[in-house]
Design a protein around this motif. Structure first.
Motif, PDB file in Angstrom:
ATOM      1  N   VAL A   1       0.858  -1.188   0.000  1.00 33.00           N
ATOM      2  CA  VAL A   1       0.000   0.000   0.000  1.00 33.00           C
ATOM      3  C   VAL A   1       0.887   1.229   0.000  1.00 33.00           C
ATOM      4  CG1 VAL A   1      -1.818   1.275   1.212  1.00 33.00           C
ATOM      5  CG2 VAL A   1      -1.816  -1.222   1.265  1.00 33.00           C
ATOM      6  N   ASP A   2       0.600   2.160  -0.906  1.00 31.87           N
ATOM      7  CA  ASP A   2       1.397   3.377  -1.018  1.00 31.87           C
ATOM      8  C   ASP A   2       0.990   4.387   0.068  1.00 31.87           C
ATOM      9  OD1 ASP A   2       3.240   5.169  -2.073  1.00 31.87           O
ATOM     10  OD2 ASP A   2       2.598   4.865  -4.145  1.00 31.87           O
TER      11      ASP A   2
ATOM     12  N   SER B   1      -2.944   3.894  -1.956  1.00 33.27           N
ATOM     13  CA  SER B   1      -3.080   3.187  -3.225  1.00 33.27           C
ATOM     14  C   SER B   1      -2.612   1.748  -3.050  1.00 33.27           C
ATOM     15  CB  SER B   1      -2.230   3.866  -4.302  1.00 33.27           C
ATOM     16  OG  SER B   1      -2.206   3.077  -5.480  1.00 33.27           O
ATOM     17  N   PRO B   2      -3.500   0.766  -3.288  1.00 30.91           N
ATOM     18  CA  PRO B   2      -3.117  -0.630  -3.087  1.00 30.91           C
ATOM     19  C   PRO B   2      -2.534  -1.250  -4.363  1.00 30.91           C
ATOM     20  CG  PRO B   2      -5.474  -0.470  -3.490  1.00 30.91           C
ATOM     21  CD  PRO B   2      -4.917   0.922  -3.644  1.00 30.91           C
TER      22      PRO B   2
ATOM     23  N   TRP C   1      -4.658   6.671  -9.131  1.00 33.52           N
ATOM     24  CA  TRP C   1      -3.895   5.452  -8.820  1.00 33.52           C
ATOM     25  C   TRP C   1      -3.666   4.608 -10.071  1.00 33.52           C
ATOM     26  CZ3 TRP C   1      -7.257   3.618  -4.066  1.00 33.52           C
ATOM     27  CH2 TRP C   1      -6.979   4.427  -2.966  1.00 33.52           C
ATOM     28  N   MET C   2      -4.720   4.481 -10.878  1.00 38.65           N
ATOM     29  CA  MET C   2      -4.602   3.640 -12.083  1.00 38.65           C
ATOM     30  C   MET C   2      -3.642   4.266 -13.085  1.00 38.65           C
ATOM     31  SD  MET C   2      -8.369   1.882 -12.615  1.00 38.65           S
ATOM     32  CE  MET C   2      -9.420   3.288 -12.230  1.00 38.65           C
ATOM     33  N   TYR C   3      -3.696   5.585 -13.228  1.00 40.41           N
ATOM     34  CA  TYR C   3      -2.740   6.246 -14.120  1.00 40.41           C
ATOM     35  C   TYR C   3      -1.311   6.102 -13.588  1.00 40.41           C
ATOM     36  CZ  TYR C   3      -6.018   8.348 -17.428  1.00 40.41           C
ATOM     37  OH  TYR C   3      -6.949   8.540 -18.423  1.00 40.41           O
TER      38      TYR C   3
END
Length: 230
Positions: free
Chosen positions: A36-37, A41-42, A134-136
């Motif tokens: 986990v960031d 963000s996982p 997160w996805m980007y």
């Protein structure tokens, strides 16, 4: 014996047109969190078994897109606006199967657009913007990651001012920390320090010591960077 697949069918009812459709979810046993960031963000292993990809339900009939956090109530005139801007322009598409990260991003953008028209809670919109960021990040698209983090900050800030995060899974301490951490990541250092300080000030009444500690770590990191660059 039939092998169990990660994805299963979830029956949904569209909040807009009330029609039933199928959306996919990932079985809990297949969700393996790797790390986990600092902005929560996982990262999952394997990456395609990311439950975030399936948090948005897209009605294949009218295009209305929503998450399980979406409020069922439609404010006055919002249905008419969604009918005009979304439903009347919808080209039938089906997101009910397995999704790539690019398809997942598309579903979030649809849900954000619907959410803005619907005047959704700021805390809900903020969460959607953050997940797109997160996805980007995982696609190493820094420009779009920065853009969506800044949009998330705006919505988290509005949520804090209007107090619409109350009764959700996002506590005040977590909300303040997220504004601080996203500000740090978008190089708004002064604002980051301000919000990390707000988190640390609440340490005595908070029941989330981990977040308090994370805020303190980020605050020290910023101070060290300033010392090195002085």
């Amino acid at each position: 014996m039939t092998q169990l697949e990660p994805l299963y069918d979830k029956k949904c009812e569209c909040l807009m047109c009330k029609k039933n459709f199928i959306s996919q979810k990932i079985r809990t046993r297949f969700i393996k969190l790797a790390e986990v960031d600092t902005d929560f963000s996982p990262a999952y292993q394997p990456p395609e078994n990311n439950p975030i990809f399936y948090q948005i339900h897209v009605c294949p009939y009218c295009g209305f897109s929503f998450s399980e956090e979406t409020i069922k109530y439609f404010p006055p005139n919002s249905r008419e606006l969604i009918q005009e801007k979304v439903v009347n322009n919808w080209t039938p598409q089906d997101f009910g199967g397995s999704r790539t990260i690019h398809q997942a991003i598309q579903t979030y953008k649809l849900a954000i657009y619907c959410g803005v028209l619907k005047k959704e809670k700021h805390i809900v919109l903020a969460g959607m913007y953050l997940r797109v960021a997160w996805m980007y990040r995982s696609l190493q698209n820094d420009g779009q990651e920065q853009r969506f983090m800044k949009l998330a900050i705006m919505e988290y800030h509005e949520s804090y001012l209007k107090d619409d995060f109350r009764g959700t899974q996002v506590s005040e301490v977590k909300l303040l920390y997220l504004i601080g951490e996203l500000s740090r990541r978008t190089l708004q250092t002064q604002q980051a320090v301000q919000y990390f300080s707000k988190v640390i000030e609440r340490q005595k009444q908070s029941i989330e010591p981990k977040i308090i500690e994370m805020a303190r770590e980020r605050w020290y990191e910023i101070r060290e960077e300033k010392t090195l660059n002085a």
